[in-house]
Design a protein around this motif. Sequence first.
Motif, PDB file in Angstrom:
ATOM      1  N   THR A 110       0.825  -1.207   0.000  1.00 24.72           N
ATOM      2  CA  THR A 110       0.000   0.000   0.000  1.00 24.72           C
ATOM      3  C   THR A 110       0.859   1.256   0.000  1.00 24.72           C
ATOM      4  N   ASN A 111       1.965   1.214   0.720  1.00 25.93           N
ATOM      5  CA  ASN A 111       2.863   2.368   0.795  1.00 25.93           C
ATOM      6  C   ASN A 111       3.863   2.433  -0.352  1.00 25.93           C
ATOM      7  N   ARG A 112       3.819   1.448  -1.261  1.00 28.34           N
ATOM      8  CA  ARG A 112       4.765   1.378  -2.382  1.00 28.34           C
ATOM      9  C   ARG A 112       6.217   1.331  -1.881  1.00 28.34           C
ATOM     10  N   LEU A 113       6.451   0.526  -0.841  1.00 28.26           N
ATOM     11  CA  LEU A 113       7.782   0.388  -0.261  1.00 28.26           C
ATOM     12  C   LEU A 113       8.232  -1.065  -0.311  1.00 28.26           C
ATOM     13  N   PRO A 114       9.506  -1.311  -0.655  1.00 25.19           N
ATOM     14  CA  PRO A 114       9.974  -2.678  -0.863  1.00 25.19           C
ATOM     15  C   PRO A 114      10.204  -3.435   0.442  1.00 25.19           C
ATOM     16  N   ALA A 115       9.798  -4.700   0.456  1.00 16.29           N
ATOM     17  CA  ALA A 115      10.111  -5.625   1.548  1.00 16.29           C
ATOM     18  C   ALA A 115      10.130  -7.022   0.947  1.00 16.29           C
ATOM     19  N   LEU A 116      11.154  -7.796   1.250  1.00 19.22           N
ATOM     20  CA  LEU A 116      11.296  -9.145   0.701  1.00 19.22           C
ATOM     21  C   LEU A 116      10.874 -10.162   1.763  1.00 19.22           C
ATOM     22  N   LEU A 117       9.795 -10.887   1.493  1.00 18.75           N
ATOM     23  CA  LEU A 117       9.232 -11.833   2.451  1.00 18.75           C
ATOM     24  C   LEU A 117       9.509 -13.254   1.986  1.00 18.75           C
ATOM     25  N   LEU A 118      10.015 -14.059   2.900  1.00 20.32           N
ATOM     26  CA  LEU A 118      10.365 -15.445   2.601  1.00 20.32           C
ATOM     27  C   LEU A 118       9.606 -16.378   3.550  1.00 20.32           C
ATOM     28  N   PRO A 119       8.286 -16.518   3.381  1.00 22.13           N
ATOM     29  CA  PRO A 119       7.525 -17.418   4.242  1.00 22.13           C
ATOM     30  C   PRO A 119       7.817 -18.875   3.904  1.00 22.13           C
ATOM     31  N   SER A 120       7.951 -19.694   4.915  1.00 22.87           N
ATOM     32  CA  SER A 120       8.123 -21.123   4.673  1.00 22.87           C
ATOM     33  C   SER A 120       6.770 -21.747   4.339  1.00 22.87           C
ATOM     34  N   ASP A 121       6.824 -22.907   3.671  1.00 22.89           N
ATOM     35  CA  ASP A 121       5.592 -23.529   3.195  1.00 22.89           C
ATOM     36  C   ASP A 121       5.615 -25.018   3.528  1.00 22.89           C
ATOM     37  N   ILE A 122       4.487 -25.673   3.293  1.00 18.28           N
ATOM     38  CA  ILE A 122       4.356 -27.104   3.555  1.00 18.28           C
ATOM     39  C   ILE A 122       5.223 -27.904   2.584  1.00 18.28           C
ATOM     40  N   PHE A 123       5.390 -29.186   2.830  1.00 16.74           N
ATOM     41  CA  PHE A 123       6.252 -30.036   2.008  1.00 16.74           C
ATOM     42  C   PHE A 123       5.804 -30.020   0.543  1.00 16.74           C
ATOM     43  N   ALA A 124       6.727 -29.727  -0.356  1.00 20.28           N
ATOM     44  CA  ALA A 124       6.418 -29.803  -1.790  1.00 20.28           C
ATOM     45  C   ALA A 124       6.166 -31.247  -2.209  1.00 20.28           C
ATOM     46  N   THR A 125       6.872 -32.204  -1.570  1.00 26.29           N
ATOM     47  CA  THR A 125       6.726 -33.624  -1.930  1.00 26.29           C
ATOM     48  C   THR A 125       5.473 -34.244  -1.338  1.00 26.29           C
ATOM     49  N   VAL A 185       7.417  -8.234  -1.948  1.00 23.66           N
ATOM     50  CA  VAL A 185       7.768  -9.338  -2.841  1.00 23.66           C
ATOM     51  C   VAL A 185       7.829 -10.593  -1.970  1.00 23.66           C
ATOM     52  N   THR A 186       6.986 -11.571  -2.296  1.00 17.99           N
ATOM     53  CA  THR A 186       6.863 -12.774  -1.481  1.00 17.99           C
ATOM     54  C   THR A 186       7.303 -13.993  -2.279  1.00 17.99           C
ATOM     55  N   ILE A 187       8.295 -14.695  -1.760  1.00 23.45           N
ATOM     56  CA  ILE A 187       8.768 -15.929  -2.380  1.00 23.45           C
ATOM     57  C   ILE A 187       8.602 -17.047  -1.362  1.00 23.45           C
ATOM     58  N   SER A 188       7.626 -17.893  -1.620  1.00 20.70           N
ATOM     59  CA  SER A 188       7.262 -18.973  -0.713  1.00 20.70           C
ATOM     60  C   SER A 188       8.239 -20.137  -0.871  1.00 20.70           C
ATOM     61  N   LEU A 189       8.785 -20.598   0.260  1.00 20.32           N
ATOM     62  CA  LEU A 189       9.827 -21.628   0.243  1.00 20.32           C
ATOM     63  C   LEU A 189       9.358 -22.860   1.022  1.00 20.32           C
ATOM     64  N   PRO A 190       8.892 -23.921   0.352  1.00 20.58           N
ATOM     65  CA  PRO A 190       8.537 -25.153   1.051  1.00 20.58           C
ATOM     66  C   PRO A 190       9.686 -25.633   1.921  1.00 20.58           C
ATOM     67  N   GLN A 191       9.345 -26.179   3.080  1.00 22.02           N
ATOM     68  CA  GLN A 191      10.397 -26.495   4.046  1.00 22.02           C
ATOM     69  C   GLN A 191      11.331 -27.600   3.574  1.00 22.02           C
ATOM     70  N   ASP A 192      10.825 -28.542   2.778  1.00 21.91           N
ATOM     71  CA  ASP A 192      11.722 -29.582   2.292  1.00 21.91           C
ATOM     72  C   ASP A 192      12.631 -29.063   1.186  1.00 21.91           C
ATOM     73  N   VAL A 193      12.097 -28.181   0.336  1.00 27.76           N
ATOM     74  CA  VAL A 193      12.893 -27.627  -0.760  1.00 27.76           C
ATOM     75  C   VAL A 193      14.042 -26.780  -0.212  1.00 27.76           C
ATOM     76  N   GLN A 194      13.812 -26.055   0.893  1.00 21.48           N
ATOM     77  CA  GLN A 194      14.875 -25.229   1.476  1.00 21.48           C
ATOM     78  C   GLN A 194      16.141 -26.042   1.764  1.00 21.48           C
ATOM     79  N   ALA A 195      15.948 -27.295   2.166  1.00 23.72           N
ATOM     80  CA  ALA A 195      17.081 -28.120   2.577  1.00 23.72           C
ATOM     81  C   ALA A 195      17.652 -28.977   1.452  1.00 23.72           C
ATOM     82  N   GLU A 196      17.017 -28.973   0.279  1.00 23.73           N
ATOM     83  CA  GLU A 196      17.482 -29.805  -0.834  1.00 23.73           C
ATOM     84  C   GLU A 196      18.761 -29.229  -1.452  1.00 23.73           C
ATOM     85  N   PRO A 197      19.596 -30.101  -2.036  1.00 21.27           N
ATOM     86  CA  PRO A 197      20.826 -29.615  -2.697  1.00 21.27           C
ATOM     87  C   PRO A 197      20.512 -29.025  -4.066  1.00 21.27           C
ATOM     88  N   ILE A 198      21.338 -28.071  -4.485  1.00 25.41           N
ATOM     89  CA  ILE A 198      21.194 -27.463  -5.805  1.00 25.41           C
ATOM     90  C   ILE A 198      22.585 -27.102  -6.318  1.00 25.41           C
TER      91      ILE A 198
END
Length: 642
Positions: A110-125, A185-198
């Motif tokens: 609403t204020n047109r101000l940047p904030a980067l949100l990284l909420p964790s999510d349920i298992f992708a698998t 800006v919201t980037i949802s990160l499933p909890q299992d994906v966070q720990a996976e190798p890349i």
Amino acid sequence: MSVAQAVVEFLSRQYTVDSVGGQEYRERLIPGMFGIFGHGNVAGVGQALKQSQTADPSTMPYYQGRNEQAQVHQAVGYARHTRRRATFAVSASVGPGSTNMLTGAALATTNRLPALLLPSDIFATRAADPVLQQLERPEAYDISVNDAFRPLSKYFDRVSRPEQLYSALLNGLRVLTDPAETGAVTISLPQDVQAEPIDVPAEFLEDREWRIRRPEPETDDIRRAAAAISAAERPLIIAGGGVLYSFATEQLAAFAEATGIPVGYTQAGVGSMPWDHALCLGAIGSTGTTAANTIAAQADLIIGIGTRYEDFTTGSRTAFQNPSVRFININVAAIDAYKHGSSLPIVADARKTLVRLTEALGGYRVGADLTGRIEAEKRRWNETVDTAFDTRHTPLPSQNEIIGATNRSMGEKDVVICAAGSLPGDLHKMWRVRDAFGYHVEYAFSCMGYEIAGGLGVKRATLAEHAAGGTQRDVVVMVGDGSYLMMHTELVTAVAEKIKLIVVLIQNHGYASIGALSESLGSQRYGTQYRFLDGEHHSFDEGERLPIDLATNAESLGVSVLRIQPGESVITDLEDAIRKARAAPEDNGPILIHIESDPLLDAPSSESWWDVPVSAVSDLDSTQAAYQTYTDHKIRQRPLLG
């Protein structure tokens, strides 16, 4: 590396680059990360931050907060003071940890101000299903609570596979650094994906620069705007937050001085011109000055610069009463340039547009009659504020007196912070701003509880500013007891980090703003006081006042507290307390000044209106009278601004 480790490493290497007036500025986009850890992120982002801290603490500094919503507010406060060049990332766990950030996301967008949100999510698998704190929807099993962020964010993505991380982060930061599109800006990160190798490509983790776009105005738009201004007899500038974000305060002053056109400012635009400048009329609209509103009512041309024209600014479309009034809207965001059917939208950077317009107008200058009216109205309002500041009430002072004392006691470069209640309106119309960075009132979302958390974010930005060789500033949060009770948790954060944040807590035993609004609408301050329940009538309006001691509450959190006692010397004592707090060392930790006020003593009238509907049918005489007043104002409301 893990996906979470890649996130942390990537964010540590992102920079904004901004060119203003021939100078180039480069700084870290994400200088740190807030986080509260749970089963959703403790083994992902939490582990990545711990590993990063062990290797090099400067890579991605971690800051501990007490409430996820408040952490987002800190990021927004930081972004506002850095003029959207930098913000923080915020990590949260699955479920309630993530949904706690929803209000913060709405406020940022609403204020047109940047904030980067990284909420964790349920298992992708879905290997663990349903997981603790999972929301199950039988008709759509791919939905989680994080989908609630979609309408509140300017960009939303979910990284369901490690390979999606690249496009999610790159697209997210593209929006985060875009002046016209920025917000949560919201980037949802499933909890299992966070720990996976890349296997991350080396180029993805190299330093990356995000240049802030400052678009030039179209030549034809400048020509048409100059023609409209040259033909105007009673023009008025409305300066919004875009003037500050484009670093256009000097260009605004030069334009106004060359043409004689007066300036009124929105809540977000306070600081775009010093209060005592000859052409500064102060705040405009429902919480504005009589000077700005009188000139606005007669204006035949409005030049909006970086404003989104919310209803307080336009007096709910009653502020501009000249039937032939036209609008030039200069804004980097098209939605605002075209707002309310503007006849001449200019989608461009405010600073660059003002430079071009000043050149195009040549010798144009307003007439002597408007100049005389500006001087008279400005003098009338200044005398009104002087009276409000200097009239003494005992044993409890008015909020006007408290604002005046705080204003006088702060340094020229200090910053005042506020967000909700009666304080924002009173500050908007009466605060005598002296510095472009000196005023921060969150009034797009007007979120109760923003004040202390947002103020801490601003204080972090001022500390970074000073460390880089810039100005040293004290940050003073003004907050009512209602907002304090909503969210004061980040006082503990300030204690833990020994950050000197000065808080002026005004105790009036209820919701002063809504109490006054309720009374004006014929509802007699219903449900706005802090009192014991009268069981016989089931009423909170007549019982004894609650024995609330918020000063002791703050002390219990480790905060230094200065109590101002009611009486003849209350305002002098407040001024002394603020000066004492300002003199304390920077590593003192937070200082809270507690003062009681009389909530029934109003601020000077803006001679304006705000559209809040009144019940058309009522048995209460007070509501019937309020409805008649409401219908009288509705007659003056314009369908479009034009």
